[in-house]
Design a protein around this motif. Structure first.
Motif, PDB file in Angstrom:
ATOM      1  N   VAL A   1       0.865  -1.174   0.000  1.00  0.00           N
ATOM      2  CA  VAL A   1       0.000   0.000   0.000  1.00  0.00           C
ATOM      3  C   VAL A   1       0.899   1.219   0.000  1.00  0.00           C
ATOM      4  N   TRP A   2       0.358   2.352  -0.354  1.00  0.00           N
ATOM      5  CA  TRP A   2       1.167   3.560  -0.298  1.00  0.00           C
ATOM      6  C   TRP A   2       0.377   4.645   0.423  1.00  0.00           C
ATOM      7  N   SER A   3       1.081   5.567   0.973  1.00  0.00           N
ATOM      8  CA  SER A   3       0.447   6.710   1.631  1.00  0.00           C
ATOM      9  C   SER A   3       0.653   7.923   0.744  1.00  0.00           C
ATOM     10  N   CYS A   4      -0.401   8.682   0.549  1.00  0.00           N
ATOM     11  CA  CYS A   4      -0.341   9.856  -0.325  1.00  0.00           C
ATOM     12  C   CYS A   4       0.172  11.049   0.462  1.00  0.00           C
ATOM     13  N   ALA A   5       1.176  11.711  -0.076  1.00  0.00           N
ATOM     14  CA  ALA A   5       1.767  12.867   0.603  1.00  0.00           C
ATOM     15  C   ALA A   5       1.021  14.133   0.214  1.00  0.00           C
ATOM     16  N   HIS A   6      -0.303  14.093   0.348  1.00  0.00           N
ATOM     17  CA  HIS A   6      -1.129  15.251   0.067  1.00  0.00           C
ATOM     18  C   HIS A   6      -1.835  15.658   1.357  1.00  0.00           C
ATOM     19  N   ALA A   7      -2.170  16.921   1.445  1.00  0.00           N
ATOM     20  CA  ALA A   7      -2.888  17.399   2.619  1.00  0.00           C
ATOM     21  C   ALA A   7      -4.268  16.751   2.697  1.00  0.00           C
ATOM     22  N   GLN A   8      -4.905  16.563   1.533  1.00  0.00           N
ATOM     23  CA  GLN A   8      -6.211  15.932   1.502  1.00  0.00           C
ATOM     24  C   GLN A   8      -6.072  14.469   1.101  1.00  0.00           C
ATOM     25  N   GLY A   9      -6.948  13.649   1.650  1.00  0.00           N
ATOM     26  CA  GLY A   9      -6.964  12.256   1.262  1.00  0.00           C
ATOM     27  C   GLY A   9      -5.735  11.498   1.705  1.00  0.00           C
ATOM     28  N   GLU A  10      -5.107  11.925   2.836  1.00  0.00           N
ATOM     29  CA  GLU A  10      -3.847  11.315   3.220  1.00  0.00           C
ATOM     30  C   GLU A  10      -4.007   9.845   3.566  1.00  0.00           C
ATOM     31  N   HIS A  11      -5.154   9.474   4.163  1.00  0.00           N
ATOM     32  CA  HIS A  11      -5.342   8.109   4.616  1.00  0.00           C
ATOM     33  C   HIS A  11      -6.395   7.340   3.828  1.00  0.00           C
ATOM     34  N   VAL A  12      -7.330   8.026   3.234  1.00  0.00           N
ATOM     35  CA  VAL A  12      -8.443   7.328   2.599  1.00  0.00           C
ATOM     36  C   VAL A  12      -8.040   6.805   1.223  1.00  0.00           C
ATOM     37  N   LYS A  13      -8.464   5.610   0.906  1.00  0.00           N
ATOM     38  CA  LYS A  13      -8.245   5.007  -0.412  1.00  0.00           C
ATOM     39  C   LYS A  13      -9.568   4.459  -0.916  1.00  0.00           C
ATOM     40  N   PHE A  14      -9.700   4.426  -2.234  1.00  0.00           N
ATOM     41  CA  PHE A  14     -10.945   3.985  -2.855  1.00  0.00           C
ATOM     42  C   PHE A  14     -10.655   2.839  -3.818  1.00  0.00           C
ATOM     43  N   PHE A  15     -11.554   1.868  -3.820  1.00  0.00           N
ATOM     44  CA  PHE A  15     -11.342   0.644  -4.581  1.00  0.00           C
ATOM     45  C   PHE A  15     -12.498   0.416  -5.554  1.00  0.00           C
ATOM     46  N   VAL A  16     -12.160   0.242  -6.813  1.00  0.00           N
ATOM     47  CA  VAL A  16     -13.155  -0.110  -7.829  1.00  0.00           C
ATOM     48  C   VAL A  16     -12.711  -1.312  -8.652  1.00  0.00           C
ATOM     49  N   LEU A  17     -11.448  -1.747  -8.506  1.00  0.00           N
ATOM     50  CA  LEU A  17     -10.934  -2.876  -9.287  1.00  0.00           C
ATOM     51  C   LEU A  17     -11.259  -4.190  -8.569  1.00  0.00           C
ATOM     52  N   GLY A  18     -12.532  -4.394  -8.371  1.00  0.00           N
ATOM     53  CA  GLY A  18     -13.098  -5.493  -7.604  1.00  0.00           C
ATOM     54  C   GLY A  18     -14.391  -4.963  -7.021  1.00  0.00           C
ATOM     55  N   SER A  19     -14.760  -5.399  -5.823  1.00  0.00           N
ATOM     56  CA  SER A  19     -15.922  -4.805  -5.170  1.00  0.00           C
ATOM     57  C   SER A  19     -15.590  -3.361  -4.782  1.00  0.00           C
ATOM     58  N   VAL A  20     -16.612  -2.512  -4.770  1.00  0.00           N
ATOM     59  CA  VAL A  20     -16.421  -1.098  -4.474  1.00  0.00           C
ATOM     60  C   VAL A  20     -16.305  -0.910  -2.970  1.00  0.00           C
ATOM     61  N   GLY A  21     -15.281  -0.187  -2.544  1.00  0.00           N
ATOM     62  CA  GLY A  21     -15.097   0.022  -1.120  1.00  0.00           C
ATOM     63  C   GLY A  21     -14.165   1.177  -0.807  1.00  0.00           C
ATOM     64  N   VAL A  22     -14.005   1.422   0.483  1.00  0.00           N
ATOM     65  CA  VAL A  22     -13.197   2.521   1.022  1.00  0.00           C
ATOM     66  C   VAL A  22     -12.343   1.960   2.143  1.00  0.00           C
ATOM     67  N   SER A  23     -11.121   2.465   2.252  1.00  0.00           N
ATOM     68  CA  SER A  23     -10.252   2.084   3.356  1.00  0.00           C
ATOM     69  C   SER A  23      -9.654   3.319   3.990  1.00  0.00           C
TER      70      SER A  23
END
Length: 339
Positions: free
Chosen positions: A17-39
């Protein structure tokens, strides 16, 4: 972006997994390449009921852009939208904001999923979406190939392919999801073909044979895998088997589509039939002055070979056989369109 390892199997791919070095969305990830979900950095949370997942999918694949309510309605229901569609969508958004609570430090769900004019905007970096990450890796692979960095190219393609966790947007209804499901499924096949083509350029012919055989079984109407398998078998010293693959391709295409193999596959067949030494690995080709030609040079990476952004939600191209005039893959054999 910085990479870190994790044992969470629901993250981007099997172990990374990777962490985004942005002020927004630093922890949230979205998944569509399979079932749709959020982490939020842990297990993947489901996107809710099917039509709520469809709503989330539109917002995710158009992250950073305002999606007006009328477009959201059409994307989720098409022409069969109920009279209460707007009220239902507002309920879905309320639930999704609850789901996104805690996704960014110091931000509420309403600040992550914003109201904007007559619609909504998911205010997260596009790189927090697995499909976008796959496209970024595909672009990285193209750049690496152009620079002659085949190991880097292969690694990027392999990482991109590992992001798929099943059928894209699995079980999600609506016309938007259907078109994106086709496009993303085609993207997976495109990346797989590219990686296998690069494996051949790296001399991994025998290792590629089982995977190419399985790919042909999965997608028997695509010509490019037949060509790659023919190259792999010929380079592995199995000329007869390589010619038999062409015969099988000709039979399948004739029976299923009433077509002959395309000109590129026919040309490859003729070259294998004549034992063209340029198709052999560099170490196995006859040296200059010993009755053989030099191996063919590596083809340049084609311009525009990176897949299109998932924000473009038009219909995808079908995964049919590649024909003459199609853009070349990284291995030089024509690639099917990635949509």
């Amino acid at each position: 972006m910085t990479l870190r390892t994790s044992a969470v199997q629901e993250s981007w791919g099997p172990t990374a997994v990777w962490s985004c070095a942005h002020a927004q969305g630093e922890h949230v990830k979205f998944f569509v390449l399979g079932s749709v979900g959020v982490s939020h950095g842990g297990p993947v949370l489901t996107g809710g009921p099917p039509q709520q997942q469809a709503t989330l999918a539109v917002l995710v694949l158009r992250a950073g852009h305002v999606v007006p309510l009328h477009e959201l309605t059409a994307a989720v229901w098409g022409e069969s939208a109920p009279g209460s569609a707007v009220m239902i969508l507002r309920t879905y958004v309320w639930r999704l904001r609850k789901l996104l609570e805690g996704g960014e430090p110091g931000k509420t769900g309403a600040q992550i999923l914003e109201s904007a004019n007559d619609g909504y905007r998911l205010a997260v970096p596009r790189g927090s979406v697995d499909a976008v990450r796959a496209e970024e890796l595909a672009a990285k692979a193209t750049r690496a190939h152009a620079a002659g960095e085949l190991e880097v190219c292969a690694e990027a393609l392999a990482e991109a392919g590992s992001l798929w966790r099943g059928e894209p947007l699995a079980g999600v209804p609506g016309p938007f999801a259907e078109s994106q499901r086709s496009r993303l499924a085609e993207l997976r096949l495109h990346l797989l073909e590219e990686r296998l083509g690069v494996d051949l350029l790296r001399g991994r012919h025998e290792r590629a044979v089982p995977e190419l055989t399985a790919l042909i079984r999965e997608e028997p109407l695509r010509e490019r895998p037949y060509g790659l398998l023919m190259r792999a078998l010929f380079a592995a010293g199995r000329q007869g088997d390589a010619l038999a693959v062409f015969g099988r391709a000709r039979e399948v295409l004739a029976d299923e589509l009433g077509l002959d193999p395309g000109p590129d596959l026919r040309l490859l067949h003729a070259r294998i039939l004549s034992g063209d030494p340029a198709l052999l690995p560099a170490a196995a080709s006859p040296a200059p002055g010993r009755g053989g030609g030099l191996p063919a040079p590596l083809p340049a990476a084609p311009s525009g070979s990176a897949p299109t952004s998932p924000a473009a939600h038009g219909a995808a191209t079908a995964g049919g056989p590649a024909r003459g005039g199609a853009p070349a893959g990284l291995d030089g054999f024509p690639a099917a369109s990635a949509g």
